[in-house]
Write an enzyme that holds these catalytic residues in place. Structure first.
Site, mmCIF file in Angstrom:
data_model
loop_
_atom_site.group_PDB
_atom_site.id
_atom_site.type_symbol
_atom_site.label_atom_id
_atom_site.label_comp_id
_atom_site.label_asym_id
_atom_site.label_seq_id
_atom_site.Cartn_x
_atom_site.Cartn_y
_atom_site.Cartn_z
ATOM 1 N N ILE A 522 19.063 37.900 -37.204
ATOM 2 C CA ILE A 522 19.080 38.180 -38.636
ATOM 3 C C ILE A 522 19.892 37.146 -39.394
ATOM 4 C CG2 ILE A 522 18.620 40.651 -38.574
ATOM 5 C CD1 ILE A 522 21.613 41.121 -38.538
ATOM 6 N N GLY A 523 20.490 36.231 -38.687
ATOM 7 C CA GLY A 523 21.241 35.206 -39.386
ATOM 8 C C GLY A 523 21.713 34.138 -38.421
ATOM 9 N N VAL A 524 21.952 32.950 -38.949
ATOM 10 C CA VAL A 524 22.494 31.878 -38.138
ATOM 11 C C VAL A 524 23.704 31.333 -38.867
ATOM 12 C CG1 VAL A 524 22.037 29.674 -37.043
ATOM 13 C CG2 VAL A 524 20.186 31.318 -37.336
ATOM 14 N N GLY A 525 24.839 31.369 -38.212
ATOM 15 C CA GLY A 525 26.060 30.887 -38.854
ATOM 16 C C GLY A 525 26.588 29.676 -38.145
ATOM 17 N N GLY A 528 27.081 30.402 -34.478
ATOM 18 C CA GLY A 528 25.982 30.811 -33.614
ATOM 19 C C GLY A 528 25.101 31.804 -34.338
ATOM 20 N N LYS A 529 24.341 32.553 -33.543
ATOM 21 C CA LYS A 529 23.356 33.446 -34.158
ATOM 22 C C LYS A 529 23.860 34.876 -34.277
ATOM 23 C CE LYS A 529 19.366 30.811 -32.757
ATOM 24 N NZ LYS A 529 18.335 30.606 -31.737
ATOM 25 N N VAL A 530 23.278 35.594 -35.203
ATOM 26 C CA VAL A 530 23.589 37.006 -35.371
ATOM 27 C C VAL A 530 22.329 37.808 -35.102
ATOM 28 C CG1 VAL A 530 24.486 38.769 -36.902
ATOM 29 C CG2 VAL A 530 25.235 36.408 -37.143
ATOM 30 N N ASP A 640 37.190 32.643 -49.333
ATOM 31 C CA ASP A 640 35.769 32.338 -49.503
ATOM 32 C C ASP A 640 35.067 33.522 -50.157
ATOM 33 O OD1 ASP A 640 33.577 30.708 -49.429
ATOM 34 O OD2 ASP A 640 33.106 31.076 -47.320
#
Ligand SMILES: *[C@@H]1O[C@H](CO)[C@@H](O)[C@H](O)[C@H]1NC(C)=O
Ligand SMILES: *[C@@H]1O[C@H](CO)[C@@H](O)[C@H](O)[C@H]1NC(C)=O
Ligand SMILES: *[C@@H]1O[C@H](CO)[C@@H](O)[C@H](O)[C@H]1NC(C)=O
Ligand SMILES: *[C@@H]1O[C@H](CO)[C@@H](O)[C@H](O)[C@H]1NC(C)=O
Ligand SMILES: *[C@@H]1O[C@H](CO)[C@@H](O)[C@H](O)[C@H]1NC(C)=O
Ligand SMILES: *[C@@H]1O[C@H](CO)[C@@H](O)[C@H](O)[C@H]1NC(C)=O
Ligand SMILES: *[C@@H]1O[C@H](CO)[C@@H](O)[C@H](O)[C@H]1NC(C)=O
Ligand SMILES: *[C@@H]1O[C@H](CO)[C@@H](O)[C@H](O)[C@H]1NC(C)=O
Ligand SMILES: *[C@@H]1O[C@H](CO)[C@@H](O)[C@H](O)[C@H]1NC(C)=O
Length: 851
Positions: A522-525, A528-530, A640
């Site tokens: 559901i996401g890439v930060g 790494g990935k989520v 942030d």
């Protein structure tokens, strides 16, 4: 040996640099030059006098003097290189200084072997006061990688506010540290308190050069020749190098002007007249010039802000709008209409301009691109550019650090080194012949890299990884990360963190995510990935899996576990647990069903939030931040705050997320947290740029931007809008001055906000954007205002929306209640694939489609 390198090395040998006696100078006391480890100093090849370092050592001296075992053929001078001071423990020098002056410190290293010491074991830490100049520095590795016999590092340090300065050398681990020469020179104030930071709206981003500590990276006499330290101005003993090796592409010509340089108000120490007397411009054909750029490319360390200084002097044209050009840093406009005559008023009068750029998020080395391009839009008389000199300085980061990493030689370089050793001919041109003195020690690396870049372009199929300075990550990643893991593993987690968090086994995690099924991402930060997952039968979770090659990520993971495990609040994202097994490092959060606040504001949002709903979400977020600032044991500064870091759970409770960047504040340290430029453009506190000091008021500023983002339903930065509207903060301040704030409001809200609520809301939001932190309200004040606005609105709307209490009891820690648990992660909900790292942020600015 690559034949392409030979002419280059020959060429560089012409730049052969030595040290010499300073010109007598009116500015400041005599420069100090120490020949470390020698009893009585001596004179170098240029007859400059160096003195012994003995009398500057302070009491706890854990050092010995030594003499190098080998004398490289290419060593320019025996003094100061053949003797060294070797440090077996932490040892300091103390120098008396003028507390109000800047100083240049130059360190000289000759990584030869010394009796009883194997130079390849030497790793040095060098600090002065709170500043780290070098850390884990291997002169041996660096010199090998750059193919240099010796190294010089130059720093320009802000006034110390003290009558003495302490320069400390410390071996890293069980190794030893060493140094061959030290120079200390008073530097007149050559910097401004404002250098525009590229990529940030005009008023928001500036760097304060006066208070900055920096490392000189490059110093070029553009279009001219090498200038010896003896011929430098102001007695600063700087070396100025030819810019050719850094040029990207061809089609330029260099000039020598037949003028006398009239410095007018500019201090002569800024640069010698020879720098201003020579320049580079494009060719005579305007049609070619219109369609080409002049670019210089430099290798720099990632994650630092760089101050780039341009030296200009016109000596051919004399009218305004004859030559107008754009200045770009890393493909972003730093200045749109540079017109030298408009700046200086005439021929032969020099000026200099500073711009700053943050270069982030690369592994190892990164590139700095400096580009000049004629400004066609302004229709100048000649389509051309001009540049006389260029300096690049690296600014210290959040941790008062200037140290980069040791270079890793490229494959090509390594082959060459082996070939050199095999040839073993000290007089061969192929041996470590290249000596570039001064501060531009990175120069050779850049040259080699440039050659490689050019090669790469010619052979498009080649693997870029193998031609870079960076270690090749790939198959070797796994073993690498295992070792780095060990040192960062659960051993380093506090007991607290371990107790407050649930431990998941890898098997559980794999089951939850269907073995890290790509379809669950559901996401890439940055780390790494989520993945979306399910644990305990029906509990939705967000699983953040560390990218095994991201060492920095591991540290931030630890920060996050530590922070989140201690912080429990209804309006903060909570961590459920973590998993650390073998190579895997995983964090588990509750799943945030409604995603980010931003996705409900614009960008094809499906539902339009009402004003009251927006106020409630803002109140929730404000409570979360207020708790961070005041409710926890230490003040925690989020750093942030933005609409993608405010998440909503299934019942529309707003939660603040992303503590990866958080810093504990004043209670813990002195008055401020000094920081690297972190955070997201569009939300960044301008004061934080100027002072590099972070307080909780920086979060208030960012939250002010969030308040307007919610009121106006537009992004903090929108490059597709007219210039004055690009930055939401600037636009809001402008509109407030003109009294036209109402025009900015989201059309969906027009006529739906009570006048008093609108006035109090915008008043408060504008105060959040005050230039000075002192003038901004506290998060508590903001919360109070938001709640009073909600009260005004709900008085008439009915009782169902009655505001929740903001009494302190609402702020206390709440026990973990899984059913009510939120949390998708900050960096994680990167659904729109932006805001994730600085590069992405830059690309958003460049690319309007990004939003
Ligand atoms: C220190 O430097 C300042 C300017 O840089 C100068 O005005 C002052 O006289 C100096 N003080 C001493 C003690 O040298
Ligand atoms: C220094 O150490 C390196 C590796 O530890 C070794 O390869 C080298 O032979 C040593 N040099 C000397 C002169 O002992
Ligand atoms: C300094 O400049 C002068 C005149 O331009 C030149 O003759 C001399 O060789 C230079 N000195 C050094 C050490 O390069
Ligand atoms: C430089 O300018 C002076 C006076 O303007 C002139 O006399 C001289 O010939 C010029 N030199 C060159 C090389 O053009
Ligand atoms: C600048 O743009 C060029 C192409 O236009 C690209 O090759 C280069 O990588 C960019 N440089 C940076 C630092 O982004
Ligand atoms: C010049 O540089 C700008 C910004 O990097 C880029 O957009 C443009 O394509 C370049 N033009 C040429 C001809 O390289
Ligand atoms: C720069 O910072 C990013 C994110 O914090 C990190 O992933 C990267 O490894 C850092 N690069 C260097 C060279 O330290
Ligand atoms: C120190 O530098 C060496 C060589 O670049 C590197 O292998 C090592 O990991 C570094 N150590 C630390 C603690 O950064
Ligand atoms: C709105 O602001 C004004 C001026 O600060 C203040 O007097 C008033 O009490 C505020 N309204 C509410 C409902 O808080």
């Amino acid at each position: 040996m690559n034949p392409g390198l030979i002419p280059l090395i020959v060429y560089l040998s012409l730049l052969f640099n030595t040290l010499s006696e300073a010109q007598p100078s009116s500015a400041g006391p005599r420069p100090l030059a120490l020949n470390c480890g020698s009893k009585d100093g001596g004179h170098d090849a240029d007859n400059r006098k160096w003195e012994s370092d003995d009398k500057y050592l302070v009491a706890a001296d854990k050092s010995v003097s030594s003499t190098a075992l080998t004398h490289e053929a290419s060593l320019c001078s025996d003094v100061p290189y053949m003797t060294a001071r070797i440090f077996k423990g932490e040892t300091s020098y103390k120098f008396n200084v003028n507390s109000t002056s800047r100083y240049i410190i130059r360190l000289h290293f000759y990584p030869s072997n010394y009796p009883d010491y194997n130079i390849s074991d030497s790793y040095s830490v060098v600090t002065t006061g709170t500043m780290t100049l070098l850390r884990n520095f291997s002169a041996f590795i660096t010199a090998e990688a750059l193919s240099q016999a010796y190294l010089i590092r130059e720093y320009s340090l802000a006034a110390f506010n003290s009558d003495s300065i302490t320069l400390t050398f410390k071996p890293a681990d069980k190794s030893f540290a060493f140094v061959n020469g030290i120079e200390l020179i008073t530097e007149p104030e050559l910097f401004d308190d404002k250098a525009g930071l590229v990529g940030v709206a005009d008023t928001a981003g500036t760097i304060d050069g006066v208070s900055s500590n920096m490392q000189t990276m490059f110093r070029l006499n553009v279009g001219g020749q090498y200038i010896h330290p003896k011929n430098d101005s102001g007695g600063l003993m700087r070396s100025w190098y030819d810019d050719m090796p850094y040029m990207f592409g061809a089609g330029t010509i260099s000039h020598v002007g037949n003028v006398t340089i009239d410095y007018k108000g500019l201090p002569e120490a800024t640069a010698p007249a020879d720098v201003y007397r020579t320049a580079r411009s494009q060719g005579p054909d305007p049609n070619i010039n219109k369609h080409s750029n002049v670019t210089w490319v430099f290798q720099v360390d990632a994650n630092f802000t760089y101050l780039v200084r341009f030296h200009f002097c016109e000596y051919h044209l004399e009218k305004i709008n004859q030559r107008v050009f754009k200045i770009l840093l890393n493909n972003e406009t730093a200045f749109n209409s540079a017109d030298i005559i408009a700046w200086t008023g005439g021929k032969g009068i020099p000026t200099r301009k500073d711009y700053a750029v943050y270069i982030g998020n690369k592994r190892g080395d990164a590139e700095l691109w400096v580009t000049l391009h004629t400004n066609i839009d302004l229709q100048p008389e000649f389509y051309d550019i001009l540049l006389n000199g260029l300096e690049v300085f690296k600014l210290s980061d959040a941790r008062s650090n200037l140290a980069g990493q040791n270079p890793v030689p490229s494959e090509m370089m390594q082959k060459q080194l082996i070939a050199n050793r095999e040839a073993h001919d000290p007089n061969s041109i192929c041996s470590k012949q290249v000596i570039v003195g001064g501060a531009a020690t990175v120069g050779v690396a850049a040259i080699v890299l440039l050659i490689m870049i050019r090669k790469k372009r010619r052979a498009p199929g080649s693997d870029p990884g193998s031609t870079s300075w960076l270690p090749v990550y790939g198959t070797s990643t796994a073993s690498k990360s295992t070792t780095s893991r060990k040192s960062h593993g659960s051993n380093s987690l506090s007991k607290d963190a371990v107790c407050n968090c649930r431990y998941f086994s890898l098997l559980e995690i794999k089951r939850a995510t269907n073995n890290f099924d790509e379809s669950k991402v559901i996401g890439v930060g940055g780390f790494g990935k989520v993945y979306k997952g399910v644990v305990d039968g029906n509990m939705m979770v967000a699983v953040k899996r560390s990218n095994p090659s991201s060492e920095q990520g591991v540290n931030e993971f630890m920060t996050e576990i530590e922070m989140l495990s201690k912080l429990r609040h209804r309006h903060l994202v909570s961590l459920i647990g973590f998993c650390e097994e073998g190579d895997e490092m995983v964090l588990v959060y509750d799943y945030m069903g409604k995603g980010t606040l931003r996705q409900h504001l614009y960008r094809g949002n499906k539902i339009t939030l009402s004003w009251i709903q927006r106020l409630e979400l803002l109140i929730g977020a404000a409570k979360g931040l207020h708790y961070l600032h005041t409710g926890a044991k230490y003040t925690i500064i989020h750093r942030d705050v933005k609409t993608t870091n405010i998440l909503c759970d299934d019942s529309w409770v707003a939660k603040v997320s992303d503590f990866g960047l958080s810093k504990t504040g004043p209670n813990m340290h002195q008055n401020h947290v000094s920081t690297v430029v972190k955070g997201s453009f569009g939300y960044l506190d301008p004061e934080y740029f100027r002072r590099q000091q972070l307080t909780e008021k920086s979060d208030v500023y960012s939250f002010g931007v969030v308040l307007f983002e919610v009121l106006c339903a537009r992004p903090a930065l929108n490059p597709s809008l007219p210039k004055e509207q690009v930055s939401l903060a600037d636009y809001a301040l402008q509109s407030a001055r003109k009294g036209t704030l109402e025009e900015m409001v989201d059309p969906h809200l027009k006529g739906k906000i009570k006048a008093e609520a609108f006035n109090n809301f915008t008043d408060c939001s504008i105060r959040c954007l005050s230039d000075h932190g002192m003038e901004r309200p506290s998060m508590g004040d903001v919360l109070w205002t938001l709640e009073s606005c909600l009260r005004i609105e709900t008085k008439v709307e009915g009782t169902t929306n009655s505001p929740k209490s903001s009494s302190p009891s609402d702020m206390v820690e709440v026990p973990i209640d899984n059913s009510d648990m939120i949390a998708m992660h900050l960096n994680t909900l990167n659904l729109d694939n932006d805001d994730d790292d600085d590069d992405a942020i830059f690309s958003q600015i460049v690319n309007p489609q990004g939003r």
